[in-house]
Design a protein around this motif. Sequence first.
Motif, PDB file in Angstrom:
ATOM      1  N   ARG A 261       0.826  -1.214   0.000  1.00  0.00           N
ATOM      2  CA  ARG A 261       0.000   0.000   0.000  1.00  0.00           C
ATOM      3  C   ARG A 261       0.855   1.257   0.000  1.00  0.00           C
ATOM      4  NH1 ARG A 261      -4.512  -2.405   3.089  1.00  0.00           N
ATOM      5  NH2 ARG A 261      -5.328  -3.835   1.514  1.00  0.00           N
ATOM      6  N   ALA A 262       1.940   1.194   0.771  1.00  0.00           N
ATOM      7  CA  ALA A 262       2.813   2.372   0.831  1.00  0.00           C
ATOM      8  C   ALA A 262       3.405   2.675  -0.542  1.00  0.00           C
ATOM      9  CB  ALA A 262       3.919   2.142   1.858  1.00  0.00           C
ATOM     10  N   LEU A 263       3.550   1.634  -1.364  1.00  0.00           N
ATOM     11  CA  LEU A 263       4.094   1.824  -2.704  1.00  0.00           C
ATOM     12  C   LEU A 263       2.981   2.052  -3.728  1.00  0.00           C
ATOM     13  CD1 LEU A 263       6.811  -0.999  -2.594  1.00  0.00           C
ATOM     14  CD2 LEU A 263       7.231   1.470  -2.659  1.00  0.00           C
ATOM     15  N   GLY A 264       1.772   2.169  -3.229  1.00  0.00           N
ATOM     16  CA  GLY A 264       0.655   2.412  -4.126  1.00  0.00           C
ATOM     17  C   GLY A 264       0.176   1.178  -4.870  1.00  0.00           C
ATOM     18  N   LEU A 265       0.538   0.019  -4.346  1.00  0.00           N
ATOM     19  CA  LEU A 265       0.139  -1.228  -4.999  1.00  0.00           C
ATOM     20  C   LEU A 265      -1.087  -1.818  -4.323  1.00  0.00           C
ATOM     21  CD1 LEU A 265       3.708  -2.806  -5.305  1.00  0.00           C
ATOM     22  CD2 LEU A 265       2.398  -1.641  -7.100  1.00  0.00           C
ATOM     23  N   ASP A 266      -1.980  -2.343  -5.105  1.00  0.00           N
ATOM     24  CA  ASP A 266      -3.177  -2.967  -4.552  1.00  0.00           C
ATOM     25  C   ASP A 266      -2.941  -4.463  -4.346  1.00  0.00           C
ATOM     26  OD1 ASP A 266      -6.127  -2.968  -3.916  1.00  0.00           O
ATOM     27  OD2 ASP A 266      -6.092  -4.406  -5.584  1.00  0.00           O
ATOM     28  N   VAL A 267      -3.458  -4.973  -3.213  1.00  0.00           N
ATOM     29  CA  VAL A 267      -3.486  -6.413  -2.973  1.00  0.00           C
ATOM     30  C   VAL A 267      -4.914  -6.851  -3.223  1.00  0.00           C
ATOM     31  CG1 VAL A 267      -3.201  -8.243  -1.248  1.00  0.00           C
ATOM     32  CG2 VAL A 267      -1.686  -6.232  -1.184  1.00  0.00           C
ATOM     33  N   PRO A 268      -5.170  -7.795  -4.117  1.00  0.00           N
ATOM     34  CA  PRO A 268      -4.206  -8.640  -4.828  1.00  0.00           C
ATOM     35  C   PRO A 268      -3.989  -8.240  -6.290  1.00  0.00           C
ATOM     36  CG  PRO A 268      -6.354  -9.644  -4.949  1.00  0.00           C
ATOM     37  CD  PRO A 268      -6.544  -8.322  -4.261  1.00  0.00           C
ATOM     38  N   SER A 269      -4.612  -7.159  -6.774  1.00  0.00           N
ATOM     39  CA  SER A 269      -4.536  -6.953  -8.230  1.00  0.00           C
ATOM     40  C   SER A 269      -3.122  -6.599  -8.692  1.00  0.00           C
ATOM     41  CB  SER A 269      -5.558  -5.900  -8.679  1.00  0.00           C
ATOM     42  OG  SER A 269      -5.246  -4.637  -8.135  1.00  0.00           O
ATOM     43  N   ASP A 270      -2.374  -5.861  -7.867  1.00  0.00           N
ATOM     44  CA  ASP A 270      -0.994  -5.543  -8.255  1.00  0.00           C
ATOM     45  C   ASP A 270      -0.005  -6.573  -7.715  1.00  0.00           C
ATOM     46  OD1 ASP A 270      -1.511  -3.132  -9.663  1.00  0.00           O
ATOM     47  OD2 ASP A 270      -1.875  -2.153  -7.721  1.00  0.00           O
ATOM     48  N   VAL A 271      -0.261  -7.047  -6.536  1.00  0.00           N
ATOM     49  CA  VAL A 271       0.620  -8.041  -5.950  1.00  0.00           C
ATOM     50  C   VAL A 271      -0.190  -8.979  -5.055  1.00  0.00           C
ATOM     51  CG1 VAL A 271       1.257  -6.463  -4.051  1.00  0.00           C
ATOM     52  CG2 VAL A 271       2.744  -8.400  -4.591  1.00  0.00           C
ATOM     53  N   SER A 272       0.039 -10.274  -5.221  1.00  0.00           N
ATOM     54  CA  SER A 272      -0.616 -11.257  -4.359  1.00  0.00           C
ATOM     55  C   SER A 272       0.212 -11.446  -3.102  1.00  0.00           C
ATOM     56  CB  SER A 272      -0.747 -12.602  -5.080  1.00  0.00           C
ATOM     57  OG  SER A 272      -1.738 -12.536  -6.091  1.00  0.00           O
ATOM     58  N   VAL A 273      -0.454 -11.756  -2.016  1.00  0.00           N
ATOM     59  CA  VAL A 273       0.247 -11.982  -0.747  1.00  0.00           C
ATOM     60  C   VAL A 273      -0.321 -13.237  -0.093  1.00  0.00           C
ATOM     61  CG1 VAL A 273       0.693 -11.074   1.574  1.00  0.00           C
ATOM     62  CG2 VAL A 273       0.679  -9.513  -0.382  1.00  0.00           C
ATOM     63  N   THR A 274       0.565 -14.074   0.437  1.00  0.00           N
ATOM     64  CA  THR A 274       0.102 -15.237   1.196  1.00  0.00           C
ATOM     65  C   THR A 274       0.738 -15.245   2.582  1.00  0.00           C
ATOM     66  OG1 THR A 274       1.893 -16.696   0.457  1.00  0.00           O
ATOM     67  CG2 THR A 274      -0.096 -16.630  -0.908  1.00  0.00           C
ATOM     68  N   GLY A 275       0.030 -15.867   3.520  1.00  0.00           N
ATOM     69  CA  GLY A 275       0.525 -15.965   4.897  1.00  0.00           C
ATOM     70  C   GLY A 275       0.838 -17.400   5.257  1.00  0.00           C
ATOM     71  N   PHE A 276       0.919 -17.654   6.550  1.00  0.00           N
ATOM     72  CA  PHE A 276       1.170 -19.000   7.048  1.00  0.00           C
ATOM     73  C   PHE A 276       0.736 -19.028   8.501  1.00  0.00           C
ATOM     74  CE2 PHE A 276       3.037 -23.129   6.826  1.00  0.00           C
ATOM     75  CZ  PHE A 276       3.416 -23.332   5.501  1.00  0.00           C
ATOM     76  N   ASP A 277      -0.046 -20.012   8.864  1.00  0.00           N
ATOM     77  CA  ASP A 277      -0.523 -20.269  10.241  1.00  0.00           C
ATOM     78  C   ASP A 277      -2.029 -20.158  10.394  1.00  0.00           C
ATOM     79  OD1 ASP A 277       2.043 -20.587  11.000  1.00  0.00           O
ATOM     80  OD2 ASP A 277       2.068 -19.047  12.557  1.00  0.00           O
ATOM     81  N   ASP A 278      -2.610 -19.159   9.680  1.00  0.00           N
ATOM     82  CA  ASP A 278      -4.036 -18.893   9.793  1.00  0.00           C
ATOM     83  C   ASP A 278      -4.462 -18.566  11.211  1.00  0.00           C
ATOM     84  OD1 ASP A 278      -6.527 -18.499   8.581  1.00  0.00           O
ATOM     85  OD2 ASP A 278      -7.228 -20.452   9.258  1.00  0.00           O
ATOM     86  N   VAL A 279      -3.872 -17.537  11.763  1.00  0.00           N
ATOM     87  CA  VAL A 279      -4.347 -17.044  13.056  1.00  0.00           C
ATOM     88  C   VAL A 279      -5.467 -16.038  12.822  1.00  0.00           C
ATOM     89  CG1 VAL A 279      -2.200 -17.483  14.280  1.00  0.00           C
ATOM     90  CG2 VAL A 279      -2.511 -15.313  13.094  1.00  0.00           C
TER      91      VAL A 279
END
Lengths: 337, 337
Positions: A261-279
């Motif tokens: 967001r700070a770089l003006g990118l949208d999640v997920p259309s500009d960049v996809s992000v994945t996590g781990f653990d599912d908290v």
Amino acid sequence: MPAISRPTSKDVAQEAGVSQSTVSLVLGGKWSGRVSPATARSVRSAAARLGYRPNQAARNLRLGTSRTVLLMVPTLTAPFFGPVYTGAARVAARHGFGVVVSTWPDDAAGPADGPFAAPDEAIDGVLASSMAAEALGGFGETPVVMLDSGPAGRPGAPVPTVDFGVADGMRAIAAHLAGLGHRRIGHVAAAPDQWTFHARADALAEVVADLPGGVLTRAGCAIDVASAKDAATRLLAAPEPPTALVCDDDLIAAGAYKAARALGLDVPSDVSVTGFDDVLLATALEPELTTVRLPAEELGAQGMAALLDLLDGRSPAPRVLPGELVVRGSTAPPRAR
Amino acid sequence: MPAISRPTSKDVAQEAGVSQSTVSLVLGGKWSGRVSPATARSVRSAAARLGYRPNQAARNLRLGTSRTVLLMVPTLTAPFFGPVYTGAARVAARHGFGVVVSTWPDDAAGPADGPFAAPDEAIDGVLASSMAAEALGGFGETPVVMLDSGPAGRPGAPVPTVDFGVADGMRAIAAHLAGLGHRRIGHVAAAPDQWTFHARADALAEVVADLPGGVLTRAGCAIDVASAKDAATRLLAAPEPPTALVCDDDLIAAGAYKAARALGLDVPSDVSVTGFDDVLLATALEPELTTVRLPAEELGAQGMAALLDLLDGRSPAPRVLPGELVVRGSTAPPRAR
DNA sequence: CTGAAAGCGCTTACAG
DNA sequence: CTGAAAGCGCTTACAG
């Protein structure tokens, strides 16, 4: 004062009209062939009538055990370890064991006699969770089961282990991303020197290496939002930035969101992000996070079951608990360019 | 086997050339005027040389105690209670006590002899945290300290309490918002029937009532993101919607963010949002959350200290731990209209 | 000032 | 098949 002196085995003996040793034999389940069934029955009913429950302190003194197990975790403030404790304590309670928790000391190697020479209470066994590689050894004679610490846990002496299938989990994430069309993957990697993070990194690297046109970049960070944001920013600032950021923890993913967001990118259309653990965090974020669910409570439960086996003289086989890919809104095909 | 039979007080006696009872007297701190200082010194040094530590099981048996305290919390999966346990366990360990955790049973009222008639291990005391109003009583003879349950904890018999200054915390939030110019406040209120939430609601209502032009609306929800989002949406959909949403928990605030965004509203320029607790989540959200930090670990620590006092026959005074307003990016002046 | 002894409530050989 | 007895390691009257 434990509520008006509880009944003892002597009281039960008197109530049933037998000797105290007979009561102990029957209630301890060691009577078959030594006490008549009828006597056993009357002892049992007398015990029930009186609401008898054995005094653990006496039992422990006699047996030389404490019926207490130590659970060692990196930290209790991370949301992940509450459930681990819950699972362990639940199984322990069923067997009359208590669980005390301790966090790994900062000097992981610890003194010669191990990190838990200190505890006031003697301990029957240790459940060592998510230990750093350099914390190996130092457990002396104490039976130990290693949780989330890798199958190779302790080189030399085999130690029972319970692990998550993190490699498979990471492969599932990579496959999901690859299926979406991503080729340039950035790994926002947790820096702590724990098996689980090495395993994740290795699995991701393998998949990307096998992916035609696959490119993997990587930045390490502490497991906190600010550090993760920095690392993700470094990755995203590259000339050919990744189209997907694979994060080693949901909290790290939150940092990646901020970097994007700070770089003006949208999640997920500009960049996809994945996590781990599912908290909890995973559904609190926007968009909700695609991640791998790790059965934390089950880790504690199975670990305790393995430790109980070990204390009974059995050799529990290694167990691996599979993670589950949960696809939510933070992943999408890369923007066409 | 606890690591090659540890030395006992008998070994220390032999090493020091005194009787075992003298060892016990000295090490138990009950020797002044009964044992010569020189003897005491030699006992102490013998104990140190041997690395002696008393066998708790024997001590417990003799004294009729278990040196175990039960901590009851609503849930261990909420990120708030890990630190409470940590604080309690830390203080307990210093006094040779262990802490076992149990969650409140669903049928809060429980059987006549209390919710913890079940535990296998006898316990010396209870730390009851964040209890529902209807869970009062049922503790029998067991010493109990109530945490985060309100000063009026148990009507009748006075029970020591340790609480957060949630009313002050809520007043600080309300003052902050009022100072920013907000007049129409929406309270996204946690539905669980716990003292802390009643106290928050009352404090907020008071401040808003005293605020010229102040208008308070209110929607209840469970402490989860989806339920919070629903509640916040209801509030925001009103003809004259609030310009600020005061949430009873950081997790609820996350739901409020989602509600705002779904309605096309920006946080904080269109609507301000505040949380409560300051868990990890607060800085993971965007914008970072203005909230009240509650010293959870301190709650556990002070609670245990109070319980230890109680077990020593003292009557600990009620304690209140202040919360701290942490202003971050989720609050701003209301949009001029 | 110090020690011998009882006893907390169990489990487990050992006798019968 | 059942019971009397020892003993786990402490703490605390009780004697001296």
